[in-house]
Design a protein around this motif. Structure first.
Motif, mmCIF file in Angstrom:
data_model
loop_
_atom_site.group_PDB
_atom_site.id
_atom_site.type_symbol
_atom_site.label_atom_id
_atom_site.label_comp_id
_atom_site.label_asym_id
_atom_site.label_seq_id
_atom_site.Cartn_x
_atom_site.Cartn_y
_atom_site.Cartn_z
ATOM 1 N N GLN A 115 0.865 -1.182 0.000
ATOM 2 C CA GLN A 115 0.000 0.000 0.000
ATOM 3 C C GLN A 115 0.898 1.226 0.000
ATOM 4 O O GLN A 115 1.768 1.372 0.860
ATOM 5 N N ARG A 148 -1.422 -0.897 -4.234
ATOM 6 C CA ARG A 148 -2.626 -0.092 -4.057
ATOM 7 C C ARG A 148 -2.160 1.312 -3.699
ATOM 8 O O ARG A 148 -1.408 1.495 -2.743
ATOM 9 N N SER A 208 -9.350 1.817 -2.269
ATOM 10 C CA SER A 208 -8.785 1.651 -3.591
ATOM 11 C C SER A 208 -9.670 2.338 -4.617
ATOM 12 O O SER A 208 -10.861 2.584 -4.379
#
Length: 410
Positions: free
Chosen positions: A191, A231, A407
């Protein structure tokens, strides 16, 4: 170098009005260096001719599984050997259903079933009701479980006059998705939180203090991270750039708003890239009305207040993400960048000369760490971003899974 240089692609077309977009897609694939063989179903030839694709590609177009131009009559085998991907655009409801169940009664479906390890990528295109039908949704899920990569579909106006999901993605979107498919997945499962662009500090309702940052480097890094499997949340100051595909963009104006959004998402990030050109000071006494001038008026007296140090704040978090900062300097790059790295408390900082980079299409970056300076070649900013992502991935520590971050819709 073009993104698809040296790649061989089979472009498949099934029956649908979106076939007209595939002519543009073919040209875009070739512009990026790909060699393209076109395979059409009989239904596709009802919407656009074989001659169109033969003229555009300069190569034979294939429709018949028994085409005598193949000496061994095995086009379904020969066309897939040495190919980097099969891209079906448009992919009809019927095509998705047949591939899901392994049915192969024409050249395109036969070569898809006989493709071996060649990746199959499909861009669905159909009426909204056909896309949302339970059978189509089951087929789409099964195809993805089988390793087929679906691009889209998009929402919008359709040729039938209705509006909804089912539109084929535009050629440039499909091209970017294909390019991303081939990028190494250095950040798979990570992430990433990124800041980009300038900040805007209010003086009065019509005037602001800002800087010359275009945001191109930050946006290129957001795209490169998404291509690498991450992400990505992009906290962006005011820029005139489209949001990269698959990236969640949060738009802010001032440094304080950027700080608030970054701190809201930092705990869930594995990696924080502080690329934005954040104003060091904000205006402490902005006017509620437009400041007027007159012949005898004195210049306004602005008072400044120091803005939060976003990178230092994230770097100081006890269980925060791995941090990388940027140092845009006008002189003494090595000295100033290393001093900033130590002041912020981070392992790596990326330096460049602002006069060479701000507003430019390319950049020359230098990585600074405890072992010194590591110059990177001068590259177009997206290429530089991809190289930087590779360098970052080599330095990232292994981390435990973090909570899911928001997301972007695909």
């Amino acid at each position: 170098m073009p993104d698809l240089a040296g790649k061989r692609i089979v472009l498949g077309l099934t029956g649908g009005i979106a076939c007209y977009k595939s002519a543009e897609l073919l040209r875009r694939l070739q512009d990026e260096g790909a060699t393209v063989d076109v395979v059409m179903t009989e239904a596709a030839t009802r919407f656009i001719t074989e001659a169109t694709f033969q003229a555009l590609s300069g190569r034979p177009v294939w429709v018949d599984a028994w085409d005598a131009r193949m000496a061994n009559r095995m086009a379904h085998i020969n066309l897939t050997r040495g190919v980097d991907a099969i891209l079906v655009a448009p992919a009809s409801t019927d095509f998705l259903a047949r591939i899901t169940h392994g049915l192969a009664d024409d050249l395109l479906t036969t070569l898809c079933v006989a493709r071996g390890a060649v990746p199959l990528i499909a861009a669905p295109a159909m009426n909204h009701e056909m896309w949302v039908h339970p059978a189509t949704q089951r087929n789409a899920r099964q195809l993805q479980a089988d390793g087929v990569h679906l691009i889209g579909p998009a929402e919008g106006w359709q040729a039938c006059g209705e509006t909804g999901s089912g539109r084929m993605m535009e050629p440039d979107q499909i091209l970017r998705a294909l390019v991303a498919f081939f990028q190494p997945k250095h950040l798979a499962g990570r992430q990433v939180l990124i800041t980009a662009g300038p900040t805007s500090e209010t003086i009065d309702p019509v005037r602001v203090l800002t800087n010359r940052s275009s945001g191109r480097m930050g946006y290129a890094l957001a795209r490169a991270c998404a291509e690498a499997g991450a992400r990505v949340i992009l906290v962006s100051g005011p820029v005139s750039l489209p949001c990269p595909d698959g990236v969640l963009r949060i738009e802010v104006d001032s440094a304080r708003r950027m700080h608030a959004e970054v701190m809201r998402h930092a705990a869930a990030a594995d990696l924080f890239l502080a690329v934005a050109a954040v104003a060091d000071w904000g205006v402490a006494n902005p006017s509620a009305q437009k400041m007027k001038k007159s012949a005898d008026s004195a210049p306004p007296q602005l008072q400044f207040v120091q803005n939060p140090d976003i990178l230092a704040a994230v770097a100081a978090l006890p269980d925060g993400p791995w941090c990388l900062g940027f140092a845009a300097e006008t002189e003494h790059l090595h000295e100033h960048a290393q001093a900033k790295r130590l002041r912020k408390g981070i392992e790596v900082i990326v330096g460049n000369l602002a006069q060479d980079a701000m507003g430019a299409q390319d950049t020359e970056l230098v990585l600074f760490d405890a072992h010194g300076a590591h110059p990177l070649p001068r590259l177009e900013k997206l290429q530089a971003a991809r190289l930087l992502v590779h360098e970052i991935s080599r330095r990232l520590p292994a981390t435990a899974a973090r909570p899911d971050a928001p997301s972007a819709a695909t």
